[in-house]
Design a protein around this motif. Structure first.
Motif, PDB file in Angstrom:
ATOM      1  N   UNK A   8       0.851  -1.194   0.000  1.00  0.00           N
ATOM      2  CA  UNK A   8       0.000   0.000   0.000  1.00  0.00           C
ATOM      3  C   UNK A   8       0.888   1.246   0.000  1.00  0.00           C
ATOM      4  N   UNK A   9       0.425   2.311  -0.671  1.00  0.00           N
ATOM      5  CA  UNK A   9       1.200   3.560  -0.582  1.00  0.00           C
ATOM      6  C   UNK A   9       1.083   4.155   0.826  1.00  0.00           C
ATOM      7  N   UNK A  10       2.070   4.947   1.189  1.00  0.00           N
ATOM      8  CA  UNK A  10       1.998   5.641   2.470  1.00  0.00           C
ATOM      9  C   UNK A  10       0.769   6.538   2.526  1.00  0.00           C
ATOM     10  N   UNK A  11       0.269   6.727   3.721  1.00  0.00           N
ATOM     11  CA  UNK A  11      -0.850   7.645   3.912  1.00  0.00           C
ATOM     12  C   UNK A  11      -0.347   9.025   4.303  1.00  0.00           C
ATOM     13  N   UNK A  12      -1.288   9.954   4.500  1.00  0.00           N
ATOM     14  CA  UNK A  12      -0.885  11.349   4.750  1.00  0.00           C
ATOM     15  C   UNK A  12      -0.342  11.542   6.170  1.00  0.00           C
ATOM     16  N   UNK A  13      -0.598  10.572   7.079  1.00  0.00           N
ATOM     17  CA  UNK A  13      -0.022  10.676   8.428  1.00  0.00           C
ATOM     18  C   UNK A  13       0.709   9.393   8.779  1.00  0.00           C
ATOM     19  N   UNK A  14       1.401   8.853   7.806  1.00  0.00           N
ATOM     20  CA  UNK A  14       2.135   7.606   7.984  1.00  0.00           C
ATOM     21  C   UNK A  14       3.078   7.677   9.192  1.00  0.00           C
ATOM     22  N   UNK A  15       3.660   8.854   9.395  1.00  0.00           N
ATOM     23  CA  UNK A  15       4.633   9.019  10.482  1.00  0.00           C
ATOM     24  C   UNK A  15       4.046   8.749  11.863  1.00  0.00           C
ATOM     25  N   UNK A  16       2.745   8.877  11.990  1.00  0.00           N
ATOM     26  CA  UNK A  16       2.144   8.747  13.321  1.00  0.00           C
ATOM     27  C   UNK A  16       1.475   7.384  13.530  1.00  0.00           C
ATOM     28  N   UNK A  17       1.464   6.544  12.490  1.00  0.00           N
ATOM     29  CA  UNK A  17       0.717   5.287  12.557  1.00  0.00           C
ATOM     30  C   UNK A  17       1.629   4.109  12.233  1.00  0.00           C
ATOM     31  N   UNK A  18       1.712   3.146  13.124  1.00  0.00           N
ATOM     32  CA  UNK A  18       2.528   1.959  12.872  1.00  0.00           C
ATOM     33  C   UNK A  18       3.195   1.498  14.152  1.00  0.00           C
ATOM     34  N   UNK A  19       3.946   0.407  14.067  1.00  0.00           N
ATOM     35  CA  UNK A  19       4.601  -0.154  15.251  1.00  0.00           C
ATOM     36  C   UNK A  19       5.508   0.880  15.917  1.00  0.00           C
ATOM     37  N   UNK A  20       5.329   1.067  17.201  1.00  0.00           N
ATOM     38  CA  UNK A  20       6.167   2.004  17.947  1.00  0.00           C
ATOM     39  C   UNK A  20       5.798   3.459  17.755  1.00  0.00           C
ATOM     40  N   UNK A  21       4.796   3.703  16.898  1.00  0.00           N
ATOM     41  CA  UNK A  21       4.390   5.093  16.688  1.00  0.00           C
ATOM     42  C   UNK A  21       3.204   5.433  17.597  1.00  0.00           C
ATOM     43  N   UNK A  22       2.776   6.687  17.530  1.00  0.00           N
ATOM     44  CA  UNK A  22       1.710   7.135  18.431  1.00  0.00           C
ATOM     45  C   UNK A  22       0.488   6.224  18.315  1.00  0.00           C
ATOM     46  N   UNK A  23       0.092   5.958  17.094  1.00  0.00           N
ATOM     47  CA  UNK A  23      -1.022   5.036  16.884  1.00  0.00           C
ATOM     48  C   UNK A  23      -0.448   3.685  16.442  1.00  0.00           C
ATOM     49  N   UNK A  24      -0.163   2.862  17.437  1.00  0.00           N
ATOM     50  CA  UNK A  24       0.383   1.527  17.174  1.00  0.00           C
ATOM     51  C   UNK A  24      -0.800   0.609  16.861  1.00  0.00           C
ATOM     52  N   UNK A  25      -0.924   0.235  15.598  1.00  0.00           N
ATOM     53  CA  UNK A  25      -2.131  -0.475  15.181  1.00  0.00           C
ATOM     54  C   UNK A  25      -2.159  -1.931  15.621  1.00  0.00           C
ATOM     55  N   UNK A  26      -1.132  -2.340  16.407  1.00  0.00           N
ATOM     56  CA  UNK A  26      -1.273  -3.621  17.110  1.00  0.00           C
ATOM     57  C   UNK A  26      -2.123  -3.433  18.379  1.00  0.00           C
ATOM     58  N   UNK A  27      -2.251  -2.180  18.822  1.00  0.00           N
ATOM     59  CA  UNK A  27      -2.955  -1.911  20.083  1.00  0.00           C
ATOM     60  C   UNK A  27      -4.203  -1.046  19.926  1.00  0.00           C
ATOM     61  N   UNK A  28      -4.222  -0.246  18.882  1.00  0.00           N
ATOM     62  CA  UNK A  28      -5.383   0.630  18.679  1.00  0.00           C
ATOM     63  C   UNK A  28      -5.854   0.540  17.228  1.00  0.00           C
ATOM     64  N   UNK A  29      -7.035   1.070  17.000  1.00  0.00           N
ATOM     65  CA  UNK A  29      -7.522   1.181  15.625  1.00  0.00           C
ATOM     66  C   UNK A  29      -7.611   2.657  15.221  1.00  0.00           C
ATOM     67  N   UNK A  30      -7.377   2.899  13.955  1.00  0.00           N
ATOM     68  CA  UNK A  30      -7.451   4.254  13.406  1.00  0.00           C
ATOM     69  C   UNK A  30      -8.566   4.284  12.358  1.00  0.00           C
ATOM     70  N   UNK A  31      -9.520   5.158  12.600  1.00  0.00           N
ATOM     71  CA  UNK A  31     -10.639   5.329  11.671  1.00  0.00           C
ATOM     72  C   UNK A  31     -10.505   6.670  10.964  1.00  0.00           C
TER      73      UNK A  31
END
Lengths: 348, 348
Positions: A82-105
């Motif tokens: 998938x291409x990067x999103x507009x806030x890729x820097x904040x979403x992912x492992x170890x980032x503010x929104x760690x999608x192993x622990x939270x969901x982003x809508x």
């Protein structure tokens, strides 16, 4: 930039319908289009397609992440390829929104695809999000984290649907448009009129908008070269940069969407006193579009626990995109620290 | 505003020629048109008409007063029945330029009448002033007091013709254009292109320029009302003001003059170290077009005695027009106090 990723285009579905997929290897991902009937504040009852995307561990708390008028539901890539999103820097492992622990809508703004040529309101967007939560069976958002237009929509949501959100982070968006910034946008819409909504007009209007997103400090560093001649026209040192960005934007953004979302910013007015949701307001000292004083006034006026954090950045209004590390630090404080009824100011 | 007075139009004379009149009752007044051949920096040898005006007591010291790109030679009324000039507040009995004691010289910028569609340079304007002094038999100016574009021309003059001027006051004009402001002007010229130089394009380009002349602080005070609908278009609270000013400007200002003078600002580069003329630089803290830092750099870099005065004004770049009392105080210091070789900073 809001348009760092190409806008992916969904085929129009028959309404109402949703379709979703799950990535088995990394993280749950669902995307869909919800056909909804909304009573818009200034445009009557309209049938709209709400394009949404939900990324993260099944059953985990949901954060709504909302960006500027040109942002889409594609906040971050969630799968390989998938291409990067507009806030890729904040979403992912170890980032503010760690999608192993939270969901982003997230979702594409009503009017974002240019098919709805009618006055829009940030409260319409807030209502659309509420409809979406109901559809997805999400009883309550852990937070709304909104930047720019997304911050305004987040404030409108907290005012209208307080039971549906625990916490709000409003970055570079206030309770109402600053009059000078409104004039700036109004003239951008005049550029669209002057150029009869053609691609050159969209590109030029966007270039004026870009000046409001950035700062003289950044331009002084990047574009201090002497101007050059392009035939009989003088080209300033920043012109290549502005032209490229304007063309990229005009290729994917509809003048109708530009005009209606721009108007929607200028119509935006909420009453901070009616917001009880614990809120962190993040202001950029050099923001030329949303002045620090406006965000001070917002933070002071909020009806619930509130905190103001001020970031200094030569990127001005675009700091939410261009200062990922500093924004991440502020987001962690905003999302992890309890907000008490006493109001606090902090500087980053 | 630069266009507070209607632009009076001179009939084209045969060149070269001058005509002058003297007001017997109040003060000497001479006006004329000098047909001159100038070697322009980027446009070759051109025949130009220099429209000048000299007001004040015969034989008194001469101050050249130069304004923004839309200013004209009509700095101030000198006789009953004349309309006010663009700097009327500073010229007259008891004012900074008391025309019983001094003379005020000004001229219409080369290219100001829109008949010369060629690249212009602030050094061309400086050379035109030198030609004019020679023609009028003025051996040396007591000062050049330039605001905005006039400050740039004053700096270019001091660099090129140091023997012809005793003192310089540069208000809101620097040694070179700020890159962000240059981008802003570049986009204004694109508006002219988009609208094929029509009056709507000129008006819109001027409106964008006006935003750069003023400040968010002023707009917040004056234009905080909610936007209204004008048919299907949202009108911001400042739109009436902007529309009126844009139309007024488009009625009297040529798109060619706008483009060429705007380009000339962006091409402007002088070397402060080569200026030995005692100089007072006046900066406006809130100026969005000529940032304070640029004027600090200019004042520090000047080769001769220099002083920097900083004024705080919600009128930003337009303070030279809108803050007559504060500007007058600074001008008196600048013109009456000896400037020593040591550099001084002062704040107003």
């Amino acid at each position: 930039m809001p348009l760092a990723t190409p806008l992916d285009r969904l085929d129009e579905p028959s309404c109402p319908t949703t379709h979703g997929t799950v990535a088995p290897d990394r993280v749950a991902l669902a995307e869909g289009v919800l056909g909804a009937t909304l009573a818009l504040r200034h445009a009557g009852v309209q049938r709209v397609n709400l394009r949404w995307r939900l990324v993260g561990a099944d059953g985990a708390p949901v954060h709504a992440v909302l960006g500027g008028i040109s942002a889409t539901r594609h906040v971050a890539a969630a799968r390989d390829g998938e291409p990067d999103g507009w806030w890729q820097d904040q979403v992912g492992p170890g980032r503010v929104f760690d999608i192993a622990r939270v969901r982003v809508l997230s979702f594409d703004w009503i009017g974002r695809d240019g098919t709805l040529d009618a006055p829009l309101d940030t409260r319409d967007q807030a209502d659309a999000l509420a409809v979406l939560l109901d559809h997805l069976g999400i009883a309550r958002l852990a937070s709304i984290v909104g930047s720019s237009y997304g911050a305004m929509v987040g404030l409108a949501f907290a005012e209208r649907h307080p039971a549906l959100v625990e916490r709000l982070v409003a970055i570079s968006g206030a309770d109402r448009a600053d009059p000078y910034a409104a004039a700036w946008r109004s003239l951008q819409r005049r550029v669209l009129d002057l150029g009869r909504d053609g691609p050159e007009a969209v590109a030029l209007a966007r270039q004026f908008a870009m000046l409001s997103y950035r700062t003289p400090e950044e331009f002084a560093e990047r574009f201090d070269a002497e101007p050059t001649w392009d035939g009989d026209r003088l080209r300033c040192a920043a012109q290549d940069y502005l032209d490229a960005a304007g063309s990229r934007f005009a290729a994917v953004f509809s003048p109708i969407a530009f005009r209606r979302l721009s108007e929607s910013i200028d119509r935006h007015r909420i009453d901070p006193a009616r917001i009880a949701t614990p809120t962190t307001v993040i202001a950029i000292e050099q923001d030329r579009l949303v002045p620090l004083d406006d965000l001070r006034r917002l933070a002071r006026g909020l009806g619930g626990p509130a905190r103001l954090a001020v970031l200094s950045s030569r990127y001005g209004h675009d700091a939410f995109l261009k200062e990922p590390a500093a924004i991440a630090r502020l987001l962690r404080v905003a999302l992890d620290t309890p907000l008490h009824a006493t109001r606090q100011d902090s500087a980053a």
